[in-house]
Scaffold this motif. Sequence first.
Motif, PDB file in Angstrom:
ATOM      1  N   UNK A  98       0.814  -1.214   0.000  1.00  0.00           N
ATOM      2  CA  UNK A  98       0.000   0.000   0.000  1.00  0.00           C
ATOM      3  C   UNK A  98       0.848   1.264   0.000  1.00  0.00           C
ATOM      4  N   UNK A  99       1.976   1.240   0.702  1.00  0.00           N
ATOM      5  CA  UNK A  99       2.850   2.417   0.683  1.00  0.00           C
ATOM      6  C   UNK A  99       3.390   2.680  -0.721  1.00  0.00           C
ATOM      7  N   UNK A 100       3.836   1.625  -1.398  1.00  0.00           N
ATOM      8  CA  UNK A 100       4.352   1.795  -2.763  1.00  0.00           C
ATOM      9  C   UNK A 100       3.238   2.246  -3.701  1.00  0.00           C
ATOM     10  N   UNK A 101       2.072   1.618  -3.605  1.00  0.00           N
ATOM     11  CA  UNK A 101       0.971   1.950  -4.508  1.00  0.00           C
ATOM     12  C   UNK A 101       0.440   3.363  -4.263  1.00  0.00           C
ATOM     13  N   UNK A 154     -10.696   4.066  -8.319  1.00  0.00           N
ATOM     14  CA  UNK A 154     -10.777   2.607  -8.317  1.00  0.00           C
ATOM     15  C   UNK A 154      -9.515   1.985  -7.723  1.00  0.00           C
ATOM     16  N   UNK A 155      -8.355   2.499  -8.080  1.00  0.00           N
ATOM     17  CA  UNK A 155      -7.096   1.985  -7.531  1.00  0.00           C
ATOM     18  C   UNK A 155      -7.065   2.153  -6.012  1.00  0.00           C
ATOM     19  N   UNK A 156      -7.504   3.306  -5.532  1.00  0.00           N
ATOM     20  CA  UNK A 156      -7.528   3.538  -4.070  1.00  0.00           C
ATOM     21  C   UNK A 156      -8.491   2.576  -3.373  1.00  0.00           C
ATOM     22  N   UNK A 209      -3.119  -4.225 -10.885  1.00  0.00           N
ATOM     23  CA  UNK A 209      -1.826  -4.208 -11.586  1.00  0.00           C
ATOM     24  C   UNK A 209      -1.908  -3.355 -12.848  1.00  0.00           C
ATOM     25  N   UNK A 210      -2.983  -3.509 -13.602  1.00  0.00           N
ATOM     26  CA  UNK A 210      -3.155  -2.716 -14.820  1.00  0.00           C
ATOM     27  C   UNK A 210      -3.315  -1.230 -14.493  1.00  0.00           C
ATOM     28  N   UNK A 211      -4.101  -0.924 -13.476  1.00  0.00           N
ATOM     29  CA  UNK A 211      -4.296   0.477 -13.083  1.00  0.00           C
ATOM     30  C   UNK A 211      -2.978   1.124 -12.655  1.00  0.00           C
ATOM     31  N   UNK A 212      -2.192   0.392 -11.876  1.00  0.00           N
ATOM     32  CA  UNK A 212      -0.915   0.946 -11.420  1.00  0.00           C
ATOM     33  C   UNK A 212       0.088   1.063 -12.566  1.00  0.00           C
ATOM     34  N   UNK A 264       1.805   4.483 -13.738  1.00  0.00           N
ATOM     35  CA  UNK A 264       3.249   4.642 -13.913  1.00  0.00           C
ATOM     36  C   UNK A 264       3.569   5.315 -15.245  1.00  0.00           C
ATOM     37  N   UNK A 265       2.799   4.998 -16.265  1.00  0.00           N
ATOM     38  CA  UNK A 265       3.056   5.550 -17.594  1.00  0.00           C
ATOM     39  C   UNK A 265       2.574   6.986 -17.763  1.00  0.00           C
ATOM     40  N   UNK A 266       1.729   7.466 -16.854  1.00  0.00           N
ATOM     41  CA  UNK A 266       1.187   8.821 -16.997  1.00  0.00           C
ATOM     42  C   UNK A 266       1.997   9.876 -16.263  1.00  0.00           C
ATOM     43  N   UNK A 267       2.959   9.456 -15.483  1.00  0.00           N
ATOM     44  CA  UNK A 267       3.703  10.405 -14.676  1.00  0.00           C
ATOM     45  C   UNK A 267       4.900  10.983 -15.421  1.00  0.00           C
ATOM     46  N   UNK A 268       5.346  12.119 -14.955  1.00  0.00           N
ATOM     47  CA  UNK A 268       6.550  12.737 -15.507  1.00  0.00           C
ATOM     48  C   UNK A 268       7.784  12.353 -14.711  1.00  0.00           C
ATOM     49  N   UNK A 269       7.589  11.592 -13.652  1.00  0.00           N
ATOM     50  CA  UNK A 269       8.681  11.177 -12.760  1.00  0.00           C
ATOM     51  C   UNK A 269       9.005   9.713 -13.023  1.00  0.00           C
ATOM     52  N   UNK A 270       9.630   9.434 -14.136  1.00  0.00           N
ATOM     53  CA  UNK A 270       9.804   8.065 -14.609  1.00  0.00           C
ATOM     54  C   UNK A 270      10.522   7.146 -13.625  1.00  0.00           C
ATOM     55  N   UNK A 271      11.692   7.513 -13.161  1.00  0.00           N
ATOM     56  CA  UNK A 271      12.468   6.592 -12.337  1.00  0.00           C
ATOM     57  C   UNK A 271      11.836   6.262 -10.994  1.00  0.00           C
ATOM     58  N   UNK A 272      11.451   7.240 -10.191  1.00  0.00           N
ATOM     59  CA  UNK A 272      10.876   6.837  -8.906  1.00  0.00           C
ATOM     60  C   UNK A 272       9.594   6.025  -9.060  1.00  0.00           C
ATOM     61  N   UNK A 273       8.765   6.357 -10.053  1.00  0.00           N
ATOM     62  CA  UNK A 273       7.510   5.632 -10.199  1.00  0.00           C
ATOM     63  C   UNK A 273       7.739   4.217 -10.724  1.00  0.00           C
TER      64      UNK A 273
END
Length: 102
Positions: free
Chosen positions: A21-24, A42-44, A66-69, A73-82
Motif C-alpha cells: 500500500x505504501x508503494x501503490x 478505483x485503484x484507491x 496491476x493494470x491500473x498501477x 506509472x506511464x502517466x507520470x513525468x517522474x519516470x524513475x521513482x515511479x
Amino acid sequence: MQNSKFTPFIFFSEAQAIAFSEAARTLLTWAGTNYPATCFKLAREYIARIESPDHKIPLDDAQDLLALLGTCCMTTQHAQPTRTLWSDCVRILSIKIANIPK
C-alpha cells in the motif's frame, strides 16, 4: 449437475499489505493530473481492501489493480521513482498470484 464457482482471494500478511500500500499510494501521488480520476478512485478502493484488517483482495481485482498501477506509472513525468514503486507492487502481487492454488 451444478457447477460451483468460487472467487479466489489473495491474502497478505500485515507487513506485505503495508509495503504494497505504501508503494501503490506513493505511485498514485506521483501520477499527477494526467491520471484519470476514475482510475485513481478505483485503484484507491482496491488498495483499501488490501489495507483492511483481513488484508485480502479478489484475484480479478488484484489483476485490475496491476493494470491500473501500470497505467499510472506511464502517466507520470517522474519516470524513475515511479517505475521503482511500480516494480515493487508488481513483485509483491505477482508472488501472491503465483502462489494461489490451482
